[in-house]
Design an enzyme around this catalytic site. Structure first.
Site, short mmCIF file in Angstrom:
data_model
loop_
_atom_site.label_atom_id
_atom_site.label_comp_id
_atom_site.label_asym_id
_atom_site.label_seq_id
_atom_site.Cartn_x
_atom_site.Cartn_y
_atom_site.Cartn_z
N HIS A 197 0.72 -1.29 0.02
CA HIS A 197 -0.01 -0.10 -0.04
C HIS A 197 0.78 1.40 -0.08
CE1 HIS A 197 -4.13 1.79 1.26
NE2 HIS A 197 -3.29 2.73 0.85
N HIS A 223 1.48 4.94 -2.32
CA HIS A 223 0.68 5.69 -3.39
C HIS A 223 1.77 6.63 -3.94
CE1 HIS A 223 -3.80 5.69 -2.21
NE2 HIS A 223 -3.11 5.39 -0.98
N ASP A 240 1.83 9.39 -5.69
CA ASP A 240 1.64 10.94 -5.66
C ASP A 240 2.09 11.29 -4.33
OD1 ASP A 240 -0.78 9.92 -4.73
OD2 ASP A 240 -2.00 11.42 -5.74
N GLY A 293 -9.75 8.23 -1.85
CA GLY A 293 -10.21 9.38 -1.62
C GLY A 293 -11.40 9.31 -0.55
N HIS A 340 -9.75 0.65 -0.06
CA HIS A 340 -9.55 1.82 1.07
C HIS A 340 -11.14 1.78 1.83
CE1 HIS A 340 -6.24 3.63 -1.01
NE2 HIS A 340 -5.95 4.28 0.20
N GLU A 395 -11.16 3.96 6.89
CA GLU A 395 -10.12 4.84 7.27
C GLU A 395 -10.93 5.72 7.67
OE1 GLU A 395 -8.05 6.30 3.60
OE2 GLU A 395 -6.58 7.00 4.77
N ASP A 420 1.80 3.91 3.07
CA ASP A 420 0.68 4.76 2.61
C ASP A 420 1.28 5.87 1.74
OD1 ASP A 420 -1.89 5.40 2.16
OD2 ASP A 420 -2.45 6.58 3.75
#
Ligand code: ZN
Length: 335
Positions: free
Chosen positions: A15, A17, A19, A172, A199, A202, A279
């Protein structure tokens, strides 16, 4: 556990990301040729990229991505970002990593979706050639987007399934767009035989985690909120669901506010499988080594525990049985 040894031991990450994990130095290199002006001062730049300690919630945490995203709108930039993550993975001996990103966030300057995916995969491949770190990518649909646009990403994932896209995820705003909003979309993912991680839990409630599993998720990103609904623990166990835990991020997004509420032990005691992840390396100002060291400081985990979490990650990885076997053997030999 000793930090230097933890750093050297082989690890798996599922996991992470794209960006949220680009190094500030790399961001500078990417921004300059595009004429994007970043603060000259490194501390100032870092402050713009790292989520603040007084971050109030997940949505405020997600605001930290705006600046980075403005720089990740060309093929060169995307390739460099993907390569950068693999170089970071190599530094702490990650043997296999699944990097996720939302193609729709990289179309601001008109890049087509297939070009975006191709550029990221090219960066990952270059990283593998240079550092020997095996990787694949997952495509994320953004929850706030139109269902028809999210379904385009599902088809895009399928189109690139043999080229290194190994799964689909929804990222998101979970609070306003819980799993059942996407019942049909996720039905399509399952129909296309695209492995699914979501996700869930969360922010929002434990039921989101149960719903994500009912909708076909094999892994759950974060899953924290399920701690308050132990009636779903057997659902997680019976379906052999892996929870991708991201400790630092979970405190930043205020998923939990105090250690006593963090369900790491609860999950272990309940026999739920977990693996450990960053993350977002930059936004959360962390590394996989940092995450393991936190768990050591908080709970006194051992090398044997760490090995188990990495075996769990291998079992949950979206790769072939043969590849899993090789990674298991590698872990067993090196721990
Ligand atoms: Zn995430």
């Amino acid at each position: 556990m000793k930090r230097e040894h933890v750093k050297k031991l082989p690890k798996i990450e599922l996991h992470c990301h794209l960006d949220g994990s680009i190094r500030p130095e790399t961001l500078r290199k990417i921004a300059e040729p595009q004429g994007i002006v970043l603060p000259a001062d490194d501390v100032q730049l870092k402050n713009l990229l790292v989520a603040p300690i007084d971050c109030q919630n997940l949505n405020q945490y997600l605001e930290r991505f705006d600046l980075v995203l403005s720089c990740l709108q060309t093929e060169t930039a995307l390739k460099a970002a993907a390569f950068d993550i693999i170089s970071q993975a190599a530094e702490e001996n990650i043997r296999y990593i699944e990097v996720r990103f939302a193609p729709s966030l990289h179309t601001q300057k008109g890049l087509s979706l297939p070009k975006i995916v191709t550029a990221v995969l090219a960066g990952l491949t270059c990283g593998q050639e240079k550092f020997g770190v095996k990787s694949n990518a997952l495509l994320c649909g953004m929850r706030h987007e139109e269902i028809s646009d999210i379904e385009k990403i599902v088809h895009l994932a399928k189109e690139f399934q043999t080229a290194g896209i190994v799964g689909f995820d929804l990222a998101g705003n979970e609070l306003d767009f819980p799993p059942y909003t996407f019942e049909e979309t996720l039905g399509l993912v399952n129909q296309l035989n695209m492995p699914l991680t979501l996700h869930a839990g969360e922010c929002g409630c434990g039921k989101n985690v149960a719903d994500a599993i009912h909708l076909g998720a094999k892994r759950i990103g974060h899953g924290i909120a399920v701690k308050d609904t132990p009636e779903y623990f057997s659902l997680l166990k019976d379906n052999n669901i892996l929870i991708e835990m991201c400790p630092t991020s979970n405190f930043q997004t205020k998923t939990v506010t105090k250690l006593a509420d963090y369900p790491f032990k609860t999950f272990l005691d309940a026999g739920i499988k977990v693996c450990i992840n960053t993350d977002n390396r930059t936004v959360s100002n962390t590394s996989l080594t940092d995450e393991y060291m936190k768990l050591y400081e908080w709970y006194g985990i051992t090398y044997a525990d760490m090995e188990q979490f990495n075996h769990n990650a291998v079992n949950g990885a979206f790769i072939s049985e043969k590849e899993k076997q090789l990674l298991h053997e590698y872990l067993t030999t090196n721990y």
